[in-house]
Design a protein around this motif. Structure first.
Motif, PDB file in Angstrom:
ATOM      1  N   ARG A 132       0.837  -1.211   0.000  1.00 24.39           N
ATOM      2  CA  ARG A 132       0.000   0.000   0.000  1.00 24.39           C
ATOM      3  C   ARG A 132       0.865   1.252   0.000  1.00 24.39           C
ATOM      4  O   ARG A 132       0.562   2.230  -0.689  1.00 24.39           O
ATOM      5  N   ARG A 133       1.934   1.237   0.779  1.00 22.04           N
ATOM      6  CA  ARG A 133       2.824   2.400   0.812  1.00 22.04           C
ATOM      7  C   ARG A 133       3.550   2.566  -0.522  1.00 22.04           C
ATOM      8  O   ARG A 133       3.760   3.684  -0.979  1.00 22.04           O
ATOM      9  N   LYS A 134       3.935   1.452  -1.144  1.00 19.22           N
ATOM     10  CA  LYS A 134       4.567   1.534  -2.460  1.00 19.22           C
ATOM     11  C   LYS A 134       3.626   2.214  -3.448  1.00 19.22           C
ATOM     12  O   LYS A 134       4.042   3.059  -4.235  1.00 19.22           O
ATOM     13  N   ALA A 135       2.363   1.827  -3.399  1.00 17.60           N
ATOM     14  CA  ALA A 135       1.371   2.426  -4.296  1.00 17.60           C
ATOM     15  C   ALA A 135       1.202   3.913  -3.998  1.00 17.60           C
ATOM     16  O   ALA A 135       1.127   4.736  -4.920  1.00 17.60           O
ATOM     17  N   LEU A 136       1.158   4.273  -2.716  1.00 21.44           N
ATOM     18  CA  LEU A 136       1.039   5.686  -2.346  1.00 21.44           C
ATOM     19  C   LEU A 136       2.247   6.491  -2.812  1.00 21.44           C
ATOM     20  O   LEU A 136       2.103   7.620  -3.305  1.00 21.44           O
ATOM     21  N   ILE A 137       3.419   5.916  -2.655  1.00 23.89           N
ATOM     22  CA  ILE A 137       4.636   6.592  -3.106  1.00 23.89           C
ATOM     23  C   ILE A 137       4.588   6.812  -4.610  1.00 23.89           C
ATOM     24  O   ILE A 137       4.855   7.914  -5.095  1.00 23.89           O
ATOM     25  N   ASP A 138       4.251   5.762  -5.357  1.00 23.77           N
ATOM     26  CA  ASP A 138       4.162   5.883  -6.815  1.00 23.77           C
ATOM     27  C   ASP A 138       3.149   6.946  -7.224  1.00 23.77           C
ATOM     28  O   ASP A 138       3.421   7.764  -8.104  1.00 23.77           O
ATOM     29  N   HIS A 139       2.002   6.946  -6.583  1.00 23.56           N
ATOM     30  CA  HIS A 139       0.955   7.932  -6.912  1.00 23.56           C
ATOM     31  C   HIS A 139       1.408   9.346  -6.565  1.00 23.56           C
ATOM     32  O   HIS A 139       1.174  10.290  -7.336  1.00 23.56           O
TER      33      HIS A 139
END
Length: 103
Positions: free
Chosen positions: A80-87
């Motif tokens: 989830r954090r990886k996705a937030l970082i990418d976004h």
């Protein structure tokens, strides 16, 4: 009993000695690269701290730098954090491009 250290390189064949020397050189190069990287990071951080951002793209560049540092930590490996970082990085890039188009 002999307390003198044994030079293991003398007991290896030429190929093994060459492989050992190659590994030692690569390790030395790795450490030198890490030292140079730390110095460049310190220089960049001094520049980022030298003055406040004057534009949104400058502020975004500072935020992107910090986000990328966080992305390299164990805490950031959660999917989830990886996705937030990418976004977040995508949003900052998109908004910076928009700011360049509409001064």
């Amino acid at each position: 009993m002999n307390d003198d250290p044994v030079d293991l390189d003398e007991h290896r064949g030429m190929a093994a000695q060459k492989a050992t020397e190659t590994r030692r050189q690569r390790l030395h190069d790795f450490h030198a690269d890490q030292t140079a990287l730390r110095q460049r990071q310190e220089e960049l951080e001094k520049l980022l701290l030298a003055a406040p951002a004057e534009t949104w793209p400058e502020a975004a560049a500072k935020a992107q730098y910090l986000i990328r540092i966080f992305a390299g930590t164990p805490e950031a490996q959660d999917p989830r954090r990886k996705a937030l970082i990418d976004h977040a990085l995508d949003d900052l890039n998109r908004l910076c491009e928009r700011a360049k188009e509409d001064p």
